[in-house]
Design a protein around this motif. Structure first.
Motif, PDB file in Angstrom:
ATOM      1  N   GLN A   3       2.767  24.660  38.129  1.00  0.00           N
ATOM      2  CA  GLN A   3       1.739  25.683  38.230  1.00  0.00           C
ATOM      3  C   GLN A   3       2.325  26.877  38.984  1.00  0.00           C
ATOM      4  OE1 GLN A   3      -2.430  24.466  38.892  1.00  0.00           O
ATOM      5  NE2 GLN A   3      -1.592  22.442  39.395  1.00  0.00           N
ATOM      6  N   TYR A   4       1.715  28.043  38.780  1.00  0.00           N
ATOM      7  CA  TYR A   4       2.240  29.272  39.382  1.00  0.00           C
ATOM      8  C   TYR A   4       1.082  30.027  40.015  1.00  0.00           C
ATOM      9  CZ  TYR A   4       5.305  33.398  39.757  1.00  0.00           C
ATOM     10  OH  TYR A   4       6.066  34.446  40.207  1.00  0.00           O
ATOM     11  N   PHE A   5       1.064  30.080  41.346  1.00  0.00           N
ATOM     12  CA  PHE A   5      -0.012  30.758  42.076  1.00  0.00           C
ATOM     13  C   PHE A   5       0.519  32.063  42.652  1.00  0.00           C
ATOM     14  CE2 PHE A   5      -2.304  26.550  43.437  1.00  0.00           C
ATOM     15  CZ  PHE A   5      -2.583  26.298  42.112  1.00  0.00           C
ATOM     16  N   THR A   6      -0.179  33.151  42.372  1.00  0.00           N
ATOM     17  CA  THR A   6       0.150  34.444  42.980  1.00  0.00           C
ATOM     18  C   THR A   6      -0.835  34.701  44.112  1.00  0.00           C
ATOM     19  OG1 THR A   6       0.963  35.281  40.857  1.00  0.00           O
ATOM     20  CG2 THR A   6       0.457  36.898  42.556  1.00  0.00           C
ATOM     21  N   GLU A 151      25.556  30.752  46.252  1.00  0.00           N
ATOM     22  CA  GLU A 151      25.991  31.061  47.615  1.00  0.00           C
ATOM     23  C   GLU A 151      24.831  31.447  48.513  1.00  0.00           C
ATOM     24  OE1 GLU A 151      29.080  33.944  47.698  1.00  0.00           O
ATOM     25  OE2 GLU A 151      30.461  32.781  46.460  1.00  0.00           O
ATOM     26  N   LEU A 152      23.744  31.926  47.918  1.00  0.00           N
ATOM     27  CA  LEU A 152      22.606  32.401  48.704  1.00  0.00           C
ATOM     28  C   LEU A 152      21.334  31.686  48.270  1.00  0.00           C
ATOM     29  CD1 LEU A 152      23.336  36.237  48.619  1.00  0.00           C
ATOM     30  CD2 LEU A 152      23.658  34.694  50.572  1.00  0.00           C
ATOM     31  N   PRO A 153      20.371  31.550  49.184  1.00  0.00           N
ATOM     32  CA  PRO A 153      19.096  30.936  48.822  1.00  0.00           C
ATOM     33  C   PRO A 153      18.290  31.829  47.889  1.00  0.00           C
ATOM     34  CG  PRO A 153      19.033  31.738  51.091  1.00  0.00           C
ATOM     35  CD  PRO A 153      20.437  31.909  50.617  1.00  0.00           C
ATOM     36  N   MET A 154      17.341  31.220  47.185  1.00  0.00           N
ATOM     37  CA  MET A 154      16.511  31.962  46.243  1.00  0.00           C
ATOM     38  C   MET A 154      15.418  32.727  46.983  1.00  0.00           C
ATOM     39  SD  MET A 154      16.324  29.435  42.934  1.00  0.00           S
ATOM     40  CE  MET A 154      16.054  30.849  41.843  1.00  0.00           C
ATOM     41  N   HIS A 155      15.062  33.895  46.464  1.00  0.00           N
ATOM     42  CA  HIS A 155      14.091  34.737  47.172  1.00  0.00           C
ATOM     43  C   HIS A 155      13.051  35.370  46.248  1.00  0.00           C
ATOM     44  CE1 HIS A 155      16.909  37.714  45.657  1.00  0.00           C
ATOM     45  NE2 HIS A 155      16.059  38.679  45.967  1.00  0.00           N
ATOM     46  N   GLU A 156      13.138  35.131  44.937  1.00  0.00           N
ATOM     47  CA  GLU A 156      12.180  35.700  43.983  1.00  0.00           C
ATOM     48  C   GLU A 156      11.491  34.569  43.220  1.00  0.00           C
ATOM     49  OE1 GLU A 156      11.278  38.751  43.275  1.00  0.00           O
ATOM     50  OE2 GLU A 156      12.857  40.152  43.909  1.00  0.00           O
ATOM     51  N   ALA A 157      10.156  34.572  43.235  1.00  0.00           N
ATOM     52  CA  ALA A 157       9.393  33.494  42.605  1.00  0.00           C
ATOM     53  C   ALA A 157       9.644  33.417  41.101  1.00  0.00           C
ATOM     54  CB  ALA A 157       7.906  33.676  42.887  1.00  0.00           C
ATOM     55  N   GLU A 158       9.776  34.560  40.443  1.00  0.00           N
ATOM     56  CA  GLU A 158      10.011  34.557  38.992  1.00  0.00           C
ATOM     57  C   GLU A 158      11.348  33.898  38.647  1.00  0.00           C
ATOM     58  OE1 GLU A 158       8.321  35.132  36.410  1.00  0.00           O
ATOM     59  OE2 GLU A 158       6.549  36.204  37.095  1.00  0.00           O
ATOM     60  N   ASP A 159      12.360  34.136  39.474  1.00  0.00           N
ATOM     61  CA  ASP A 159      13.659  33.492  39.246  1.00  0.00           C
ATOM     62  C   ASP A 159      13.547  31.982  39.426  1.00  0.00           C
ATOM     63  OD1 ASP A 159      14.776  35.966  38.788  1.00  0.00           O
ATOM     64  OD2 ASP A 159      15.613  36.168  40.804  1.00  0.00           O
ATOM     65  N   ILE A 160      12.755  31.579  40.409  1.00  0.00           N
ATOM     66  CA  ILE A 160      12.543  30.148  40.634  1.00  0.00           C
ATOM     67  C   ILE A 160      11.858  29.524  39.422  1.00  0.00           C
ATOM     68  CG2 ILE A 160      11.354  28.444  42.081  1.00  0.00           C
ATOM     69  CD1 ILE A 160      11.687  30.496  44.410  1.00  0.00           C
ATOM     70  N   ARG A 161      10.851  30.208  38.879  1.00  0.00           N
ATOM     71  CA  ARG A 161      10.156  29.691  37.697  1.00  0.00           C
ATOM     72  C   ARG A 161      11.125  29.554  36.528  1.00  0.00           C
ATOM     73  NH1 ARG A 161       4.402  31.832  35.521  1.00  0.00           N
ATOM     74  NH2 ARG A 161       5.400  33.883  35.562  1.00  0.00           N
ATOM     75  N   GLU A 162      11.990  30.523  36.368  1.00  0.00           N
ATOM     76  CA  GLU A 162      12.939  30.493  35.252  1.00  0.00           C
ATOM     77  C   GLU A 162      13.887  29.297  35.344  1.00  0.00           C
ATOM     78  OE1 GLU A 162      16.605  33.280  33.704  1.00  0.00           O
ATOM     79  OE2 GLU A 162      14.774  34.284  34.366  1.00  0.00           O
TER      80      GLU A 162
END
Length: 208
Positions: A3-6, A151-162
């Motif tokens: 699920q994706y909550f904004t 190398e770096l942690p994730m910081h964008e929700a859309e990228d995480i969803r992808e």
């Protein structure tokens, strides 16, 4: 499928917070924003969800989780805190720090350092995550959301969803985070010891 909550970054919607807390209580694994980067999180009592986070990160049981707490009083329930430690914590929470402290009996053995019986704890300086912790009424087991090979942690929700939509139960989007790690400080000894430099300022601990 996640699920994706904004959620509004300053005034998160109570209905969505309740749903997110329910997903955690039901054994879900979520991606949530913090003051440093996105993190993976699950319910304190759910070993299966904890194992799923390890699988996503591709780390073994030597890689430690952090207890994400809503306030200082909650830290004091899960960690042994003396007066000097309490003063340091009070002055620097919420913030981008993870503190290593001796665990109390409230912390499951599987979350403690196997030899030192310690646990990492933090109070994130992020309104949405603090609101979710308040709604949940207990800590979230968390681990930085950095994927194998990155190398770096994730910081964008859309990228995480992808990249992780099929492996998570919920992605909480409250806008982009920073791309940093927390500063990790060991408070178990006579003086603070720097374990990892990150976003949190070292000056309050005499470590700069």
């Amino acid at each position: 499928m996640a699920q994706y909550f904004t959620l509004h970054p300053d005034t998160p919607q109570p209905r969505l917070l309740k749903q997110a807390a329910a997903i955690l209580r039901d054994g879900g694994v979520i991606a949530l924003p913090t003051d440093s980067s996105y993190a993976l999180g699950c319910h304190l009592g759910d070993k299966a969800a904890q194992d799923r986070i390890r699988a996503i990160r591709e780390v073994d049981d030597k890689h430690h989780f952090t207890l994400m707490c809503r306030d200082l009083s909650e830290i004091a329930r899960y960690a042994q805190v003396d007066n000097p430690q309490f003063r340091l914590l009070k002055a620097n929470t919420p913030g981008s720090y993870t503190f290593i402290l001796e665990a109390t009996r409230e912390v499951p053995k599987r979350l403690q350092h196997p030899k030192r019986n310690t646990i990492g704890l933090r109070v994130p300086e992020h309104l949405v995550t603090l609101a979710l912790l308040e709604e949940l009424g207990e800590p979230i087991i968390s681990m930085t959301l950095i994927l194998p090979g990155d190398e770096l942690p994730m910081h964008e929700a859309e990228d995480i969803r992808e990249r992780l939509e099929k492996r998570l139960d919920l992605i909480v989007d409250a806008g982009a985070c920073d791309v940093e790690f927390t500063t990790v400080i060991d408070l178990t000894g006579d003086a603070p010891v720097l374990v990892r430099a990150g976003r949190g300022d070292l000056q309050p601990f005499g470590l700069n």
